[in-house]
Design an enzyme around this catalytic site. Structure first.
Site, PDB file in Angstrom:
ATOM      1  N   THR A 172       0.888  -1.168   0.000  1.00  0.00           N
ATOM      2  CA  THR A 172       0.000   0.000   0.000  1.00  0.00           C
ATOM      3  C   THR A 172       0.919   1.208   0.000  1.00  0.00           C
ATOM      4  OG1 THR A 172      -0.022   0.106   2.387  1.00  0.00           O
ATOM      5  CG2 THR A 172      -1.779  -1.148   1.351  1.00  0.00           C
ATOM      6  N   TRP A 436     -20.519  14.192  10.812  1.00  0.00           N
ATOM      7  CA  TRP A 436     -19.507  14.012   9.783  1.00  0.00           C
ATOM      8  C   TRP A 436     -19.798  14.866   8.559  1.00  0.00           C
ATOM      9  CZ3 TRP A 436     -18.861   7.931   9.526  1.00  0.00           C
ATOM     10  CH2 TRP A 436     -18.138   7.519  10.649  1.00  0.00           C
TER      11      TRP A 436
HETATM   12  P1  ADP Z   1      -3.319   4.368  -0.866  1.00  0.00           P
HETATM   13  O1  ADP Z   1      -3.978   3.911   0.404  1.00  0.00           O
HETATM   14  O2  ADP Z   1      -1.885   4.604  -0.693  1.00  0.00           O
HETATM   15  O3  ADP Z   1      -4.026   5.492  -1.565  1.00  0.00           O
HETATM   16  P2  ADP Z   1      -4.559   2.464  -2.618  1.00  0.00           P
HETATM   17  O4  ADP Z   1      -4.279   2.773  -4.026  1.00  0.00           O
HETATM   18  O5  ADP Z   1      -4.672   1.067  -2.198  1.00  0.00           O
HETATM   19  O6  ADP Z   1      -3.405   3.111  -1.817  1.00  0.00           O
HETATM   20  O7  ADP Z   1      -5.843   3.277  -2.219  1.00  0.00           O
HETATM   21  C1  ADP Z   1      -7.077   2.737  -1.871  1.00  0.00           C
HETATM   22  C2  ADP Z   1      -7.990   3.842  -1.439  1.00  0.00           C
HETATM   23  O8  ADP Z   1      -8.229   4.757  -2.502  1.00  0.00           O
HETATM   24  C3  ADP Z   1      -9.367   3.398  -1.028  1.00  0.00           C
HETATM   25  O9  ADP Z   1      -9.375   2.926   0.287  1.00  0.00           O
HETATM   26  C4  ADP Z   1     -10.178   4.674  -1.192  1.00  0.00           C
HETATM   27  O10 ADP Z   1     -10.044   5.520  -0.069  1.00  0.00           O
HETATM   28  C5  ADP Z   1      -9.519   5.333  -2.359  1.00  0.00           C
HETATM   29  N1  ADP Z   1     -10.296   5.110  -3.587  1.00  0.00           N
HETATM   30  C6  ADP Z   1     -10.064   4.213  -4.557  1.00  0.00           C
HETATM   31  N2  ADP Z   1     -10.961   4.330  -5.548  1.00  0.00           N
HETATM   32  C7  ADP Z   1     -11.813   5.312  -5.200  1.00  0.00           C
HETATM   33  C8  ADP Z   1     -12.972   5.903  -5.785  1.00  0.00           C
HETATM   34  N3  ADP Z   1     -13.434   5.525  -6.953  1.00  0.00           N
HETATM   35  N4  ADP Z   1     -13.586   6.886  -5.103  1.00  0.00           N
HETATM   36  C9  ADP Z   1     -13.141   7.302  -3.904  1.00  0.00           C
HETATM   37  N5  ADP Z   1     -12.054   6.800  -3.305  1.00  0.00           N
HETATM   38  C10 ADP Z   1     -11.395   5.812  -3.932  1.00  0.00           C
END
Ligand code: ADP
Length: 532
Positions: A172, A436
């Protein structure tokens, strides 16, 4: 009674053989560092992937050993996507945008024994290599070619992999906390590939007739599965190399007649601005859709692409921990004739889970929240391509519930048909007077203003309310806006107490290593210093 079907293991050599046998003539195109194009076919790719597999086996690595890559998107990286796991090793994609200390930590934590690296990134490698256990470094175009030449494709044997053996690893990116390793199995990767191929968002499924250009880096969560999906379906693949600016990407889309592409919203916001500035310059008639994910795709951006340029945006949600694709926006059939606003409301949500993935959100009482489109709680997910644990990271078991669901850290609401809307990350949601406020909703509303290029909303400490929203805004070149104008623009959509007390203008919003708004940096910058 047991069933009587074959015990056929789901492993990546199946896709390798399929690409070779049925799609050998299809092209793989790469934009090289000097901007010229490299072209070859799946037959070449599978031959070289097998050579890579056989050559790595000869090095004396042991089954399950990690082989890292530190590369942009290009054909050699695609060879590694197949060659490493098909040899019984674990493909570990390292994020070249991280600080060298972090890359060193990640390579050491994963126990990488070999590394494939772009020549241009060698200065970066030198900064962290001594801290790792890497014994072999292969430089693309250079010693990587010697490695391949040391083996013949005929020397490769399918090692008879078990489907639960590790195929790949990805950390991550650490937007929150230390990077944590996710270990994909052959089975999870195969099922994710099928799941993404089956998703068919907005009726725009992928087939052999497609030309796919993943803008999402191959070090960001398996390039969202596209290298494998494309090879399984026999779609032509186009890799942009290091040329990720909007103009180069648009040129690639036109020249290669790209039909499908994927990346984070910040990339598409830049592309939309350029298209708006020069609407006639690029002929994108071949493009049927673009998957936007990784952060919330602003509704105004989705509408902008569709209304002004006839381009369809598909919105997906996922995480490194979910391989990554877990849900995609969808438009219920009965809304096919609905007005555009209603349609955009659906397409801007993160939709319904891919087949085999399940989603839920529970309130403080442990019961599922009502599907009313308003109540918010943490999203939980389970399925065959969702992580069951992190690699060698003690103290993280609390991320899984007692009954085995993964706690995403994302705050969602469900609409009555079960479509999710990501309201925030739990770390980003603004807690004002015990209620929130969704920073994502505010950002989307601000980015709909014609003068706004980018907007990020963060919580700043407040004596009376505990936290209040602060908007950080980049205006488009040549445009102007005042805080009052922006507040007035979004006011009709929100309760009064949701509106940001302060709007600050900046020339750029800091981005994470995968191109998302870096809210930790903004919080550091603006929490300490009072804003006017
Ligand atoms: P990082 O945690 O470093 O950003 P990731 O690429 O695994 O690494 O990110 C996952 C996170 O990205 C999700 O938990 C969410 O918060 C966000 N995310 C992914 N896709 C979307 C989306 N379509 N809309 C909103 N948030 C998103």
């Amino acid at each position: 009674m047991d069933g009587l079907m074959m015990d056929y293991q789901l492993t990546l050599p199946t896709i390798l053989r399929r690409a070779e046998q049925y799609f050998g003539g299809k092209e793989v195109v790469t934009r090289l560092p000097d901007k010229s194009f490299h072209r070859y076919t799946y037959a070449d790719m599978t031959r070289r992937a097998k050579q890579l597999a056989a050559a790595l086996q000869k090095l004396g690595l042991e089954r399950g050993d990690r082989v890292g890559t530190l590369c942009w998107n290009h054909y050699q990286h695609l060879e590694a996507y197949f060659g490493i796991p098909c040899a019984g090793f674990v493909l570990h994609t390292l994020n070249l945008r991280l600080h060298p200390n972090d890359i060193g930590y990640i390579a050491l934590n994963a126990g990488d024994r070999a590394l494939i690296v772009d020549a241009s990134l060698m200065p970066l490698v030198e900064q962290f290599l001594p801290r790792t256990k890497v014994e072999h470094v292969f430089v693309v175009e250079e010693s990587y070619e010697e490695l391949l030449a040391s083996a013949d494709e005929g020397e490769w044997r399918d090692p008879g992999l078990e489907e639960n053996e590790a195929a790949a690893m990805c950390y991550t990116s650490g937007t929150t906390g230390l990077p944590k390793g996710v270990v994909y199995t052959h089975r999870s990767t195969m099922l994710h590939t099928l799941g993404v191929a089956a998703a068919n968002p907005l009726g725009l499924g992928l087939s052999e007739q497609d030309v796919i250009l993943p803008v999402v880096p191959m070090f960001h969560a398996n390039a969202w599965g596209y290298p494998y999906v494309a090879a399984m379906q026999g779609a032509k693949q186009v890799f942009p190399g290091p040329h990720l600016d909007a103009e180069s990407l648009l040129d690639d889309f036109v020249q290669e007649r790209v039909t499908w592409t994927a990346g984070v919203p910040t990339i598409w916001l830049g592309i939309l601005q350029l298209l708006d500035a020069e609407p006639k310059r690029w002929d994108l008639s071949a493009m049927k859709g673009m998957l936007v994910g990784g952060s919330a795709a602003p509704r105004s951006m989705i509408a902008g692409f569709q209304e002004r340029h006839g381009l369809r945006v598909c919105h997906g949600w996922g995480m490194t921990e979910t391989s990554p694709v877990a849900s995609m926006a969808s438009l219920p059939g009965e809304l096919a004739q609905a007005d555009r606003d209603t349609q955009y409301d659906y397409i801007a949500m993160q939709g319904v889970p891919l087949p085999l993935v399940e989603l839920r959100a529970r309130g403080a009482d442990g019961n599922e929240i009502p599907h009313d489109g308003e109540t918010m709680a943490e999203l939980e997910v389970r399925g065959p391509w969702v992580a069951g644990a992190y690699y060698d990271t003690p103290g993280t078991s609390g991320r899984w519930t007692e009954d085995g669901w993964f706690r995403t850290g994302d705050i969602v609401s469900f609409d009555p048909q079960g479509h999710i809307q990501i309201k925030d990350r739990s770390k980003d949601v603004i807690k004002s007077g015990g209620e929130w406020i969704s920073s994502v909703d505010l950002e989307n509303a601000l980015m709909a203003h014609p003068a706004v290029a980018e907007a990020a909303v963060i919580a700043v400490p407040d004596e009376k309310w505990q936290e209040r929203p602060l908007a950080v805004v980049v205006v488009k070149q040549g445009a102007t806006a005042t805080p009052e104008q922006l507040r007035e623009f979004i006011a009709p959509h929100f309760a009064k107490w949701w509106l940001p007390d302060h709007v600050v203008f900046v020339s750029e919003i800091p981005k994470t290593a995968v191109g998302k708004f870096k809210k930790t940096a903004l919080r550091e910058q603006f929490s300490a210093q009072p804003v006017a």
